[in-house]
Design a protein around this motif. Structure first.
Motif, PDB file in Angstrom:
ATOM      1  N   SER A 144      -7.997  -6.862  -0.068  1.00 24.38           N
ATOM      2  CA  SER A 144      -8.561  -6.010  -1.108  1.00 24.38           C
ATOM      3  C   SER A 144      -7.459  -5.655  -2.097  1.00 24.38           C
ATOM      4  O   SER A 144      -6.279  -5.932  -1.883  1.00 24.38           O
ATOM      5  N   SER A 145      -7.847  -5.004  -3.202  1.00 17.89           N
ATOM      6  CA  SER A 145      -6.861  -4.628  -4.223  1.00 17.89           C
ATOM      7  C   SER A 145      -5.794  -3.706  -3.644  1.00 17.89           C
ATOM      8  O   SER A 145      -4.589  -3.876  -3.899  1.00 17.89           O
ATOM      9  N   LYS A 146      -6.226  -2.727  -2.859  1.00 20.32           N
ATOM     10  CA  LYS A 146      -5.285  -1.759  -2.278  1.00 20.32           C
ATOM     11  C   LYS A 146      -4.346  -2.455  -1.299  1.00 20.32           C
ATOM     12  O   LYS A 146      -3.127  -2.220  -1.294  1.00 20.32           O
ATOM     13  N   GLU A 147      -4.887  -3.330  -0.472  1.00 23.52           N
ATOM     14  CA  GLU A 147      -4.059  -4.039   0.509  1.00 23.52           C
ATOM     15  C   GLU A 147      -3.103  -5.014  -0.178  1.00 23.52           C
ATOM     16  O   GLU A 147      -1.965  -5.200   0.268  1.00 23.52           O
ATOM     17  N   THR A 148      -3.567  -5.614  -1.288  1.00 29.22           N
ATOM     18  CA  THR A 148      -2.712  -6.543  -2.024  1.00 29.22           C
ATOM     19  C   THR A 148      -1.476  -5.842  -2.549  1.00 29.22           C
ATOM     20  O   THR A 148      -0.347  -6.343  -2.424  1.00 29.22           O
ATOM     21  N   LYS A 149      -1.658  -4.680  -3.153  1.00 30.97           N
ATOM     22  CA  LYS A 149      -0.529  -3.933  -3.717  1.00 30.97           C
ATOM     23  C   LYS A 149       0.483  -3.570  -2.642  1.00 30.97           C
ATOM     24  O   LYS A 149       1.694  -3.632  -2.846  1.00 30.97           O
ATOM     25  N   LYS A 150      -0.022  -3.183  -1.480  1.00 32.81           N
ATOM     26  CA  LYS A 150       0.871  -2.805  -0.390  1.00 32.81           C
ATOM     27  C   LYS A 150       1.606  -4.029   0.165  1.00 32.81           C
ATOM     28  O   LYS A 150       2.813  -3.992   0.402  1.00 32.81           O
TER      29      LYS A 150
END
Length: 669
Positions: free
Chosen positions: A68-74
């Motif tokens: 997901s977008s949040k997991e990608t950033k992390k």
């Protein structure tokens, strides 16, 4: 009838057992990446035979497809630190466009779409190497030369049941394999374990290794803080003894670690994350905004740690050995690595102050403004600015000198190649390490602004913002100094390529830079330029020279090989009839060139040619003065050519000058 002995029969049976080229899982990485046991067997082969970075990078990049977008950033920050950062042990080649973007923007500030695109592009570059490694594995497996064949047989011969399906069996075998790999290099093992976790493979080795590393880190820091006596140091391959004396013993570390100051030994290990050290109670009491602030402070601390480590590599792996092995003299090293010792000291002290903040506040930093303002503001900031400007402004010149020396000196070239191959360099070449100070300066304002953004206390916030502004001023000043130095090194070069001049004369001369330093040059006299060309290999080049180490460091007294004749006058050298001075004036003062001809006759001829050029220039000035006088019909005063003193002369004075230069021409003739 052929006779087969017992030994031959056993050999034939063994060969039949190992030849198994029908396993489809090893045909491509896409078929292999979801089979944990098969993948671990292949990984073990790659670790033993190849560089595992391309394969591990390919697998980690593949995970971004379903995040997901949040997991990608992390995840992208971890991906960057593991494979793309210039100090990463598992670094892979990064496309120039991506490297440029990552140099100017923090990885976590990129949008998730850009992060995914970067990961896919980097992954694509690894595909060819991974395919080559797979082909090698298949061939060697057919010859019985790959590890862990028994584990593969155990999985492939398993009869699946409801109670133990094939997926469960494969994970079980993979967990045992992963535990056996726990003694692999920590960075490699962590990358393998991370991907295995994605496949559902758990291992006790991850937690035990992490706690073991944390224990040794704490012990090492504790020892180094209390004394500098002989101590055990945990290297990437295990504990080694750091002796007091310079002697070597079977238990001694590499010479580079022996040369390293004891206080720098802790930098060989990555610092623990603040979350690992803070108490659970303290963590639970923090707001989301405060957690973000602590994360950025931790990044400032960790990246400063990495920066000090690489600066010490520059000193320990390159500078000191160069001087010890007499590859370069001390003055030469001082011009290539100007103020390196002082810069290391400044960054080390800043790192120590940040570390003290963490220790004082139980690893949750409450106030950082005083520490950063003391570093980047006031007199300390001015000194920091001066030293970094001196170091960074010499980057291009230093790289050119090193490249030139490598071409001319095989021994020097061998030293550089050997030094760059050492593990302390983390796969970086010297040309990648020298610019790190400039790169570090670009990071400070971004980090401090991010800390300020997540700070609630207004006074603290304003002081941090003030520190960020000081960092920007330092960066701007350094950028300007870099431009000035680059302009100085190529001063007036464009005049030669953009204009065509009459060639008055040319001859070989000796350019006596100092008493100890004389350079053979080809002197070319053009219409308004005197050019000193130096032979290098099979071509003629322009090279700036310096009379002293201090002059080079200040960047103001480099002697350019191109001299404008509109601000030149000549003097004879009293102690040498074959020599003459060319005195060149410019904005910052005068520079004196001592040139020596091969004979007295050649010296006189060169002097006459120079005077002739000046005559032509004075003739132009006089003609212009007379024309202006005729047009105006009134008395007027004109000035000398630029750089010739600037004193006002009346038109009649030009007549005397004209007569004088004509006499000079007659004398020369």
């Amino acid at each position: 009838m052929s006779i087969i002995g017992a030994e031959d029969e056993d050999f034939e049976n063994d060969l039949t057992d190992v030849v198994d080229d029908q396993c489809a899982h090893f045909n491509s990485i896409d078929q292999l990446k979801d089979r944990p046991t098969h993948l671990l067997v292949f990984l073990q082969h790659v670790i033993l035979q190849f560089d595992p970075a391309p394969l591990l990078c390919y697998l980690h990049a593949d995970l971004f497809r379903n995040l997901s977008s949040k997991e990608t950033k992390k995840q992208f920050v971890e991906f960057y630190n593991t494979f793309l950062d210039k100090g990463a042990i598992l670094r892979v080649f990064t496309p120039p466009a991506i490297a440029y973007e990552l140099d100017r923007t923090r990885p976590d500030l990129l949008s998730d779409d850009i992060q995914k695109r970067f990961a896919q592009e980097v992954q694509g570059l690894q595909a060819a190497e991974v395919a080559k490694q797979l082909e090698d594995f298949r061939q060697k497996r057919m010859m019985g030369m790959t590890p862990n064949e028994d584990e593969l047989k155990d999985v492939e011969s398993h009869y699946p049941t409801d109670r133990i399906p094939i997926e469960m069996k494969e994970k079980s075998v993979a967990e045992n394999l992963l535990d056996k790999m726990s003694e692999t290099h920590q960075s490699i093992f962590s990358a393998v374990a991370f991907y295995m976790k994605h496949l559902g493979v758990k291992t006790r080795a991850v937690d035990s290794k992490k706690s073991r590393g944390g224990f040794f880190r704490r012990q090492l820091v504790k020892v180094l803080q209390t004394n500098h006596s002989p101590t055990s140091f945990l290297s990437a391959d295990g504990p080694v003894l750091v002796p007091e004396g310079p002697g070597h013993s079977p238990t001694s570390p590499s010479p580079q670690l022996e040369e390293m100051e004891p206080r720098f030994l802790e930098f060989e290990l990555d610092p623990p994350n603040w979350r690992e050290l803070a108490s659970p109670e303290a963590l639970s009491s923090l707001s989301k905004k405060e957690i973000k602030k602590q994360e950025v402070i931790n990044e400032l601390f960790a990246t400063e740690h990495a920066h000090v480590r690489m600066l010490s590599v520059l000193q320990t792996i390159f500078s000191k050995p160069m001087e010890r092995e007499e590859l370069l003299t001390a003055p030469e090293l001082a011009t290539i690595f100007p103020s390196l010792d002082e810069i290391i000291e400044m960054h080390y002290n800043f790192y120590e102050n940040l570390k003290k903040l963490r220790l004082d506040d139980n690893f949750i930093v409450k106030s950082i403004s005083t520490t950063v303002l003391n570093r980047f503001g006031g007199t300390e900031g001015e000194w920091f600015q001066k030293l970094t400007a001196r170091f960074c402004s010499h980057q291009s010149w230093a790289l050119d000198q090193i490249k030139s020396r490598q071409k001319k000196d095989p021994r020097f070239n061998s030293f550089i190649l050997e030094a760059e191959s050492k593990p302390q360099c983390r796969r970086l070449q010297l040309k990648d390490i020298i610019p790190i100070e400039m790169q570090r300066l670009t990071k400070y304002p971004l980090l401090l602004e991010n800390i300020a953004k997540n700070t609630d206390d207004q006074t603290e916030k304003e002081r941090i913002q003030q520190s960020a502004e000081c960092c920007r001023k330092i960066l701007n000043h350094v950028n300007e100094e870099v431009k000035v130095m680059e302009n100085l090194l190529v001063r007036n070069t464009q005049s030669i390529t953009q204009h065509t001049f009459s060639l008055f004369s040319h001859c070989p001369l000796t350019w006596r830079v100092t008493k100890e330093k004389a350079i053979e040059v080809q002197c070319v006299l053009l219409g308004d330029l005197l050019v000193l060309l130096q032979r290098q290999d099979d071509k003629m080049v322009l090279k700036c020279q310096s009379k002293s180490n201090i002059a080079v460091q200040e960047g103001k007294q480099m002697l350019s090989p191109i001299i404008k004749l509109d601000s030149v006058f000549l003097r004879e050298v009293a102690t040498d009839r074959k020599a003459f001075y060319v005195i060149f004036t410019w904005d910052s003062g005068a520079q004196i060139y001592e040139l020596v001809a091969q004979s007295v006759g050649e010296r006189k001829m060169m002097n006459c040619n120079l005077i002739c050029v000046c005559v032509y220039r004075w003739t132009d000035v006089i003609k212009t003065a007379v024309d202006d006088l005729k047009k105006s019909g009134a008395p007027m005063k004109l000035t000398l050519p630029p750089g010739a003193g600037g004193a006002p002369f009346s038109p009649s004075a030009y007549v005397y000058v004209y007569v004088y230069v004509c006499v000079c021409v007659c004398v020369c003739a």
